[in-house]
Design a protein around this motif. Structure first.
Motif, PDB file in Angstrom:
ATOM      1  N   UNK A  55      -6.396  35.755  43.391  1.00  0.00           N
ATOM      2  CA  UNK A  55      -6.484  34.887  44.569  1.00  0.00           C
ATOM      3  C   UNK A  55      -7.841  34.189  44.625  1.00  0.00           C
ATOM      4  N   UNK A  56      -8.880  34.954  44.306  1.00  0.00           N
ATOM      5  CA  UNK A  56     -10.223  34.389  44.276  1.00  0.00           C
ATOM      6  C   UNK A  56     -10.297  33.264  43.257  1.00  0.00           C
TER       7      UNK A  56
ATOM      8  N   UNK B 267     -12.162  32.602  52.268  1.00  0.00           N
ATOM      9  CA  UNK B 267     -12.511  31.890  51.028  1.00  0.00           C
ATOM     10  C   UNK B 267     -13.384  30.675  51.325  1.00  0.00           C
ATOM     11  N   UNK B 268     -13.128  30.049  52.461  1.00  0.00           N
ATOM     12  CA  UNK B 268     -13.935  28.888  52.870  1.00  0.00           C
ATOM     13  C   UNK B 268     -15.390  29.297  53.066  1.00  0.00           C
ATOM     14  N   UNK B 269     -15.537  30.466  53.695  1.00  0.00           N
ATOM     15  CA  UNK B 269     -16.885  30.982  53.939  1.00  0.00           C
ATOM     16  C   UNK B 269     -17.590  31.237  52.611  1.00  0.00           C
ATOM     17  N   UNK B 270     -16.851  31.858  51.698  1.00  0.00           N
ATOM     18  CA  UNK B 270     -17.414  32.124  50.371  1.00  0.00           C
ATOM     19  C   UNK B 270     -17.807  30.807  49.707  1.00  0.00           C
ATOM     20  N   UNK B 271     -16.894  29.820  49.795  1.00  0.00           N
ATOM     21  CA  UNK B 271     -17.155  28.510  49.186  1.00  0.00           C
ATOM     22  C   UNK B 271     -18.425  27.884  49.737  1.00  0.00           C
ATOM     23  N   UNK B 272     -18.590  27.935  51.057  1.00  0.00           N
ATOM     24  CA  UNK B 272     -19.787  27.269  51.588  1.00  0.00           C
ATOM     25  C   UNK B 272     -21.055  28.035  51.260  1.00  0.00           C
TER      26      UNK B 272
ATOM     27  N   UNK C 190      -4.770  34.982  49.997  1.00  0.00           N
ATOM     28  CA  UNK C 190      -3.511  34.351  49.612  1.00  0.00           C
ATOM     29  C   UNK C 190      -3.066  33.347  50.673  1.00  0.00           C
ATOM     30  N   UNK C 191      -3.172  33.742  51.933  1.00  0.00           N
ATOM     31  CA  UNK C 191      -2.795  32.830  53.022  1.00  0.00           C
ATOM     32  C   UNK C 191      -3.656  31.578  52.976  1.00  0.00           C
ATOM     33  N   UNK C 192      -4.950  31.773  52.747  1.00  0.00           N
ATOM     34  CA  UNK C 192      -5.841  30.607  52.704  1.00  0.00           C
ATOM     35  C   UNK C 192      -5.480  29.686  51.547  1.00  0.00           C
ATOM     36  N   UNK C 193      -5.205  30.296  50.401  1.00  0.00           N
ATOM     37  CA  UNK C 193      -4.804  29.479  49.245  1.00  0.00           C
ATOM     38  C   UNK C 193      -3.497  28.741  49.510  1.00  0.00           C
TER      39      UNK C 193
END
Lengths: 231, 445
Positions: free
Chosen positions: A15-16, A106-111, B240-243
């Protein structure tokens, strides 16, 4: 940029990687400490995303080792279930560049990865602009042709976050997670509803200078800062 | 009371009791002994008198001027011998009787003996003045009192010394147990003692402490593992939800479902994090080496909530006297503590309501902080259960919490030894916190 994902859980690593590949990173995987050591020795990475609970050794040990021997240029972000302040401090003291407790957005990780890249390349990029607005990150101010647009702390954080991910839909939950972090309390929908209040205020304040609608509501989901070409 | 003090008290009391009984009984004993001794000497005197009469005949005693009586006093008139004719013979008697002396009646110990000589009965009385006997009493009494005091004091001192020596291991064991703080006691060296009971007690205590440490370590390991095991699948779902949401051309309905699932997942995460935090605090896994200024932490919390306070048009009143400071605290936990209480005060208030933050130190009481809000009253039957885990008063408030916020508040309060109380009426709800570890930096204002 090359990223080494050190994570024993395959599904999580996938997922990452899915997200990072979408962001144009090149991903490599290690499931154990030994595998990670070997890869760090052979390859050069820009980022190491490190899970602390590895099957063969503690991630902190790997971190100390990595910091001592090789890959000094790699930025290490710890992604761990161990999220207490003490854990974070010991991780950062051992040389990690950032620490995100699981589960993270994931957005947090991205920023955070973007922020580290900017710092590393000396690009402080203190200002971001859209239309006639200029947002200054070190001053935490927003101006429109010299005039200051007064924002509260939360409104500033929210606008900045939306701007960083411009063109992307951000859910209320993601925004709330960014604004309030993992503050522990009886959280409820109140916090995410509160995002609506903030966005309404931001719109009103921006609208006083420029009538274009910068923040788009995505019904039932959240908000999106419109890419410049759209507005 | 300590065992040693109790034993000392017991010994002292028993000695005092013994001394009291002896002091009360002594006059009687001494009197009896002295009288017995006097009676003995009177009897031997009588024998000597009788021998004299046998040798010299009775006539030499009863001379012409007093043919039927002869009274002889000694030089100091302490003793007398009286010989006279008797009507009939009687058995021997010894008694204390009054006798005339210089026109006064004086008590004498008198032995009366009747005997027959040549058909005539005679009575001989030998007397000793009681005053002279009493001299002996006094001497005996003071001698006995000195002996008693000496005996009581020396035995008492010896016993106290022995008790002190024998019970020293108990003191050491108690001292060691007092020093044990938290669930991670350091390993202790064996106690130096030759008493087998204490050796056994010490060994048992050390074994138990070891066991506690082991169990605690296992629990801590379990929590760390459990958190990892639970948080990883939650992370997978969240990512997964975010993706999924990033995928282009996703039907709107699917997007909505993903967002709803994300919300549920968020609730699960919040519950999990709070539970983990509560168990970590209960396991004393948080350091307590900050000194926290109460006014400052409350100010930070109010700043953190400023948007919500402004949104609800609430007014915050401050009436905090002095500069209370909490010693040996955990700053981030205290922030969470006040954050949860004040965010509740915002959440359950009505628009345009009030929040009052007051603090004062009453004499002889720990510093007291009160957080008051003008929210709807909480029914009395819910109040005792407010701090219990997953206890939701869903009919009280329109917005449900996760039922862990106040449980966390209570855990943090216990960790810092705060006393916590809640009261609610038509005017509003007040949370009162007593901070026994707080000191006033500049004294009360």
């Amino acid at each position: 940029m090359n990223v080494l994902i050190v994570e024993d859980d395959n599904a999580l690593a996938q997922e990452l990687a899915l997200f990072l590949q979408h962001e144009h990173y090149h991903c490599d995987f290690a499931r154990t400490g030994a595998e990670a050591s070997e890869k760090l020795y052979v390859n050069e990475y820009d980022f190491v995303l490190l899970d602390l609970g590895l099957p063969d050794q503690d991630g902190l040990q790997l971190l100390a080792e990595a910091r001592k021997q090789h890959n000094l240029q790699a930025s290490i972000i710890i992604l761990s279930a161990r999220g207490s302040v003490d854990d974070r401090i010991s991780g950062l003291q051992l040389g990690a560049d950032d620490y995100l407790p699981k589960p993270y957005s994931l957005m947090e990780l991205g920023s955070r990865m973007q922020a580290i890249t900017r710092r590393k390349h000396g690009v402080t990029q203190d200002t971001l602009s859209f239309g006639g607005f200029v947002i200054n990150l070190s001053e935490r101010s927003l101006r429109h042709s010299g005039a200051e647009v007064v924002l509260t702390r939360r409104e500033f954080d929210l606008l900045h976050y939306l701007l960083l991910h411009r063109g992307r839909v951000l859910t209320r939950m993601q925004l709330s997670e960014h604004i309030w972090g993992n503050m522990i309390s009886d959280r409820d929908d109140h916090d995410s509803n509160f995002i609506d209040v903030h966005v309404k205020n931001i719109r009103k304040k921006l609208g006083a200078f420029d009538t274009r609608d910068w923040v788009e509501t995505v019904r039932g989901i959240g908000y999106r800062f419109k890419p410049t070409q759209e507005v | 009371m300590k065992l040693q003090q109790k034993l000392v008290l017991l010994t002292t009391l028993s000695k005092a009791l013994m001394a009291a009984v002896l002091l009360l009984a002594l006059p009687w004993i001494v009197e009896t002994l002295a009288l017995r001794h006097t009676d003995e000497s009177l009897r031997s005197e009588r024998q000597r008198v009788m021998r004299r009469i046998e040798q010299t005949g009775i006539e030499s005693f009863l001379t012409e001027p007093y043919p039927d009586q002869k009274v002889h006093y000694d030089l100091l008139q302490d003793e007398f011998i009286d010989l006279r004719h008797a009507v009939r013979s009687q058995p021997d008697t010894v008694a204390t009787l009054p006798r005339q002396q210089h026109g006064e009646l004086v008590d004498f110990r008198v032995l009366r003996h009747t005997f027959q000589l040549k058909g005539q009965a005679y009575t001989v009385e030998i007397g000793k003045s009681i005053a002279s006997v009493e001299d002996v009493y006094a001497l005996l009494r003071s001698l006995a009192a000195y002996a008693l005091a000496f005996a009581v004091l020396t035995t008492l001192l010896i016993e106290l010394g022995v008790i002190n020596f024998l019970l020293r291991p108990v003191d050491q064991i108690v001292e060691r147990l007092r020093a044990v703080q938290g669930p991670m006691p350091p390993p202790l060296p064996p106690l130096h003692t030759s008493t087998s009971d204490f050796k056994y007690l010490d060994a048992t205590i050390r074994r138990m402490l070891q066991k506690i440490r082991l169990v605690f370590e296992q629990e801590r390991e379990f929590i760390a593992n459990a958190s990892h095991e639970l948080l990883t699948p939650v992370s997978i779902l969240q990512n997964r939800f975010e993706n999924m949401l990033q995928a282009e051309n996703l039907p709107e309905e699917a997007e909505q479902q993903i967002v709803t699932s994300q919300r549920t997942l968020h609730r699960l995460t919040a519950t999990l994090r709070t539970l983990l935090m509560i168990s970590r605090i209960e396991n004393e896994q948080y350091a307590r080496n900050d000194t926290v200024a109460v006014r400052q932490v409350l100010r930070e919390v109010v700043d953190e909530l400023e948007d919500r306070i402004a949104d609800e048009n609430l007014t915050v009143e401050w009436a905090l006297t002095g500069e209370p400071t909490i010693m040996a605290a955990n700053g981030s936990l205290l922030f969470t503590f006040f954050y949860n209480l004040l965010s509740n005060a915002v959440k359950y208030n009505h628009t345009g309501g009030q929040i009052r933050i007051t603090g004062q130190q009453l004499t002889g009481q720990p510093y007291m902080v009160q957080l008051f809000n003008t929210g709807r009253p909480i029914p009395a039957e819910h109040l005792p259960h407010l701090f219990e885990r997953f206890r939701r008063a869903s009919n009280v408030h329109t917005t449900e919490g996760y039922g862990l916020g106040l449980a966390l508040v209570r855990t943090i309060a216990q960790f810092h030894a705060f006393r916590l109380q809640v009261a609610s009426n038509e005017q509003g709800t007040t949370f009162t916190i007593w901070l026994p570890t707080a000191t006033l930096r500049h004294g009360a204002v």
